[in-house]
Motif scaffolding. Structure first.
Motif, PDB file in Angstrom:
ATOM      1  N   SER A  66       0.847  -1.186   0.000  1.00 46.03           N
ATOM      2  CA  SER A  66       0.000   0.000   0.000  1.00 46.03           C
ATOM      3  C   SER A  66       0.882   1.235   0.000  1.00 46.03           C
ATOM      4  CB  SER A  66      -0.916  -0.007   1.229  1.00 46.03           C
ATOM      5  OG  SER A  66      -1.694   1.159   1.284  1.00 46.03           O
ATOM      6  N   CYS A  67       0.826   2.015  -1.072  1.00 47.06           N
ATOM      7  CA  CYS A  67       1.713   3.173  -1.209  1.00 47.06           C
ATOM      8  C   CYS A  67       1.195   4.357  -0.393  1.00 47.06           C
ATOM      9  CB  CYS A  67       1.834   3.567  -2.680  1.00 47.06           C
ATOM     10  SG  CYS A  67       2.781   5.098  -2.921  1.00 47.06           S
TER      11      CYS A  67
ATOM     12  N   SER B 255       8.945  -8.120  -1.639  1.00 43.65           N
ATOM     13  CA  SER B 255       9.258  -8.016  -0.215  1.00 43.65           C
ATOM     14  C   SER B 255       9.167  -9.355   0.511  1.00 43.65           C
ATOM     15  CB  SER B 255       8.324  -7.003   0.461  1.00 43.65           C
ATOM     16  OG  SER B 255       6.985  -7.451   0.387  1.00 43.65           O
ATOM     17  N   ILE B 256       8.550 -10.368  -0.103  1.00 39.64           N
ATOM     18  CA  ILE B 256       8.481 -11.683   0.532  1.00 39.64           C
ATOM     19  C   ILE B 256       9.100 -12.761  -0.356  1.00 39.64           C
ATOM     20  CG2 ILE B 256       6.432 -11.107   1.887  1.00 39.64           C
ATOM     21  CD1 ILE B 256       4.752 -12.632  -0.139  1.00 39.64           C
ATOM     22  N   CYS B 257       9.751 -12.329  -1.440  1.00 39.52           N
ATOM     23  CA  CYS B 257      10.316 -13.274  -2.404  1.00 39.52           C
ATOM     24  C   CYS B 257      11.783 -13.555  -2.075  1.00 39.52           C
ATOM     25  CB  CYS B 257      10.183 -12.699  -3.812  1.00 39.52           C
ATOM     26  SG  CYS B 257      10.854 -13.737  -5.101  1.00 39.52           S
ATOM     27  N   GLY B 258      12.296 -14.650  -2.604  1.00 40.89           N
ATOM     28  CA  GLY B 258      13.699 -14.985  -2.399  1.00 40.89           C
ATOM     29  C   GLY B 258      14.628 -14.136  -3.227  1.00 40.89           C
TER      30      GLY B 258
ATOM     31  N   CYS C  65       7.127  -1.277  -8.255  1.00 43.99           N
ATOM     32  CA  CYS C  65       7.091  -0.884  -6.837  1.00 43.99           C
ATOM     33  C   CYS C  65       7.065  -2.064  -5.867  1.00 43.99           C
ATOM     34  CB  CYS C  65       5.879   0.004  -6.579  1.00 43.99           C
ATOM     35  SG  CYS C  65       5.801   1.486  -7.618  1.00 43.99           S
ATOM     36  N   GLY C  66       7.261  -3.281  -6.369  1.00 42.80           N
ATOM     37  CA  GLY C  66       7.175  -4.444  -5.489  1.00 42.80           C
ATOM     38  C   GLY C  66       8.223  -4.469  -4.398  1.00 42.80           C
ATOM     39  N   GLY C  67       9.375  -3.840  -4.620  1.00 45.47           N
ATOM     40  CA  GLY C  67      10.427  -3.820  -3.609  1.00 45.47           C
ATOM     41  C   GLY C  67      10.491  -2.525  -2.825  1.00 45.47           C
ATOM     42  N   CYS C  68       9.452  -1.690  -2.927  1.00 43.78           N
ATOM     43  CA  CYS C  68       9.461  -0.380  -2.259  1.00 43.78           C
ATOM     44  C   CYS C  68       9.229  -0.541  -0.758  1.00 43.78           C
ATOM     45  CB  CYS C  68       8.380   0.523  -2.860  1.00 43.78           C
ATOM     46  SG  CYS C  68       8.268   2.138  -2.059  1.00 43.78           S
TER      47      CYS C  68
ATOM     48  N   GLN D 256       5.647  -1.031   2.105  1.00 40.58           N
ATOM     49  CA  GLN D 256       5.544  -2.086   3.097  1.00 40.58           C
ATOM     50  C   GLN D 256       5.485  -1.546   4.536  1.00 40.58           C
ATOM     51  OE1 GLN D 256       4.749  -4.777   1.836  1.00 40.58           O
ATOM     52  NE2 GLN D 256       5.356  -4.231  -0.253  1.00 40.58           N
ATOM     53  N   GLY D 257       5.392  -0.232   4.687  1.00 41.30           N
ATOM     54  CA  GLY D 257       5.276   0.350   6.015  1.00 41.30           C
ATOM     55  C   GLY D 257       6.575   0.324   6.797  1.00 41.30           C
ATOM     56  N   VAL D 258       7.693   0.042   6.128  1.00 40.75           N
ATOM     57  CA  VAL D 258       8.995  -0.020   6.789  1.00 40.75           C
ATOM     58  C   VAL D 258       9.613   1.378   6.916  1.00 40.75           C
ATOM     59  CG1 VAL D 258      11.360  -0.880   6.526  1.00 40.75           C
ATOM     60  CG2 VAL D 258       9.436  -2.408   6.127  1.00 40.75           C
ATOM     61  N   ILE D 259       9.496   2.156   5.840  1.00 37.98           N
ATOM     62  CA  ILE D 259       9.982   3.538   5.840  1.00 37.98           C
ATOM     63  C   ILE D 259       8.773   4.477   5.874  1.00 37.98           C
ATOM     64  CG2 ILE D 259      11.391   5.262   4.667  1.00 37.98           C
ATOM     65  CD1 ILE D 259      12.946   2.806   5.556  1.00 37.98           C
TER      66      ILE D 259
END
Length: 433
Positions: A321-322, A397-400, A420-423, A427-430
């Motif tokens: 969610s952006c 964010s959940i891939c190998g 944006c899959g690796g943003c 992911q609520g991290v930043i």
């Protein structure tokens, strides 16, 4: 005088054909006009309506890409871009463009530089306030002299955000190289006095609020409760915690979340906290893994008399969610280039675990070539924002991991640039104010 809003004004009503209608108050607030598309996300207990992709509700302005500090957390450690200040003519074009939006977007002076080193920052904040909208600014606090603080408060700045990453001079200087915590605290000690002497030049303006931002990492997370206490002593009403952005291999070893997000032992419900009085200060917490480093400081935060908002912190797996698209935000670089979000404003290197990623900037155009409203409503821009709302990107964010993760140009689901899959923001991290 604004009309009071009742619960009835917040309900959507079905007409005789069963079609839902938006109350005028909500339609105006969210820029919904005839023909506007509103994305509906189906949840287990109902529908969640997202802000229209067409609405510009908040504009991040980067007055300069220069800074007066050299921090170990800074993007400049992996940057090859030219530095510059926003010119008068570019800023004029931005202000002219903002006047064409209804309601007027909020303005945030930030970006990836230190706004206070721009020689005309006071004039810029003043002109933004003349638009009769909310204006915020972020700074490292070194240049925030009592005289400058008096000016910002007198202008009617709505929120002043200050970054403080350590509770002791030693831990602070370990992150903010070349800076001194006592100087910043001395500057901010004038905040309450500045507010008490304020003469409000703009009608309907509320008093200036102070917000503190803390960049959490392994080396300083133990200071989190003490920095929060400092914030309340200084008169802050808002306290935002964000994880460090891993621009270097060194910083990738400092993060407080795992590379694979589905393995994250998130905040347990029993320590997730609850809302206090609306008068209590507000804390914004990112997704943080609970482990031997973070458990004590996080539990200390939850035990305080504060309102805590978690970035989906009690859930596992991807958030997807952006925060920029959902809040109707865009960003303008110092040279006038418009991007959909802050992460796409500049080229940079970023790490996901041990993987080095080269992230390319994405701009819609420049306000010196086209009007802001024309750029904002460009079909390719709206199409991108709608694509982000649906978030059908690869689950990076959940891939190998795979070769596509080397950049944000393409992913394994054949999504094109930018992906944006690796943003980490999605992911609520930043988190950004």
């Amino acid at each position: 005088m604004k009309n009071s809003i009742t619960d009835r004004d917040l309900y959507l009503k079905a007409d005789r054909k069963g079609r839902l209608t938006i109350p005028p108050y909500l339609a105006s607030k969210y820029g919904i006009k005839p023909g506007t598309k509103v994305y509906a996300n189906e949840l287990s207990n109902g529908l969640y309506l997202l802000r229209p992709a067409t609405q510009l509700a908040k504009l991040y302005l980067e007055p300069t890409s220069r800074c007066n500090l050299h921090c170990r957390t800074c993007i400049r450690n992996v940057w090859n871009e030219p530095m510059g200040n926003m010119s008068d003519i570019v800023f004029d074009r931005v202000i002219e463009g903002l006047r064409r939006f209804t309601p007027t977007p909020k303005v945030f002076f930030g970006g990836l530089g230190g706004p206070l080193i721009h020689p005309k920052i006071i004039q810029m904040v003043t002109r933004a306030k003349e638009l009769d909208t909310s204006v915020e600014l972020i700074t490292n606090g070194i240049l925030l002299s009592p005289d400058l603080l008096d000016e910002l408060v007198s202008i009617g700045l709505d929120v002043l955000w200050v970054s403080i990453d350590g509770a002791k001079p030693e831990s602070y200087a370990d992150v903010r190289l070349g800076a001194a915590l006592p100087k910043i605290l001395n500057n901010l000690g004038h905040f309450r006095k500045a507010k008490s002497h304020r003469a409000v030049p703009f009608s309907g303006t509320s008093e200036t609020q102070l917000g503190i931002v803390f960049v959490a990492m392994r080396r300083n997370v133990a200071d989190l409760p003490a920095v929060c206490e400092l914030a309340w002593q200084l008169g802050a009403k808002r306290f935002m915690v964000t994880n460090v952005i891993p621009y270097t291999k060194e910083l990738s070893n400092e993060v407080l979340y795992p590379y694979k997000m589905e393995k994250m032992d998130m905040v347990a419900p029993e320590i997730a906290g609850w809302r206090r009085s609306f008068l209590s200060p507000h804390v914004y917490m990112p997704r943080i893994e609970i482990n031997e480093k973070t458990s004590a400081p996080v539990r200390s935060m939850v035990s305080r008399d504060v309102n805590i908002t978690w970035a989906d912190g009690i859930f596992r797996g991807a958030r997807d969610s952006c925060p920029f698209i959902e809040s109707g935000a865009g960003a303008i670089r110092w040279d006038g280039s418009l991007s959909p979000c802050l992460p796409l404003l500049h080229e940079c290197v970023m790490y996901l675990g041990d993987l080095e990623r080269h992230l390319h900037s994405f701009t819609i155009g420049n306000v010196m070539e086209k009007d802001l409203d024309e750029l904002w409503h460009a079909p390719e821009h709206i199409a991108f924002r709608e694509r982000v709302q649906a978030f059908s990107f690869s689950p990076c964010s959940i891939c190998g991991g795979c070769s596509f993760l080397d950049s944000n140009q393409e992913d394994c689901l054949k999504n094109g640039f930018p992906t944006c899959g690796g943003c980490l923001w999605a992911q609520g991290v930043i988190q950004c104010p």
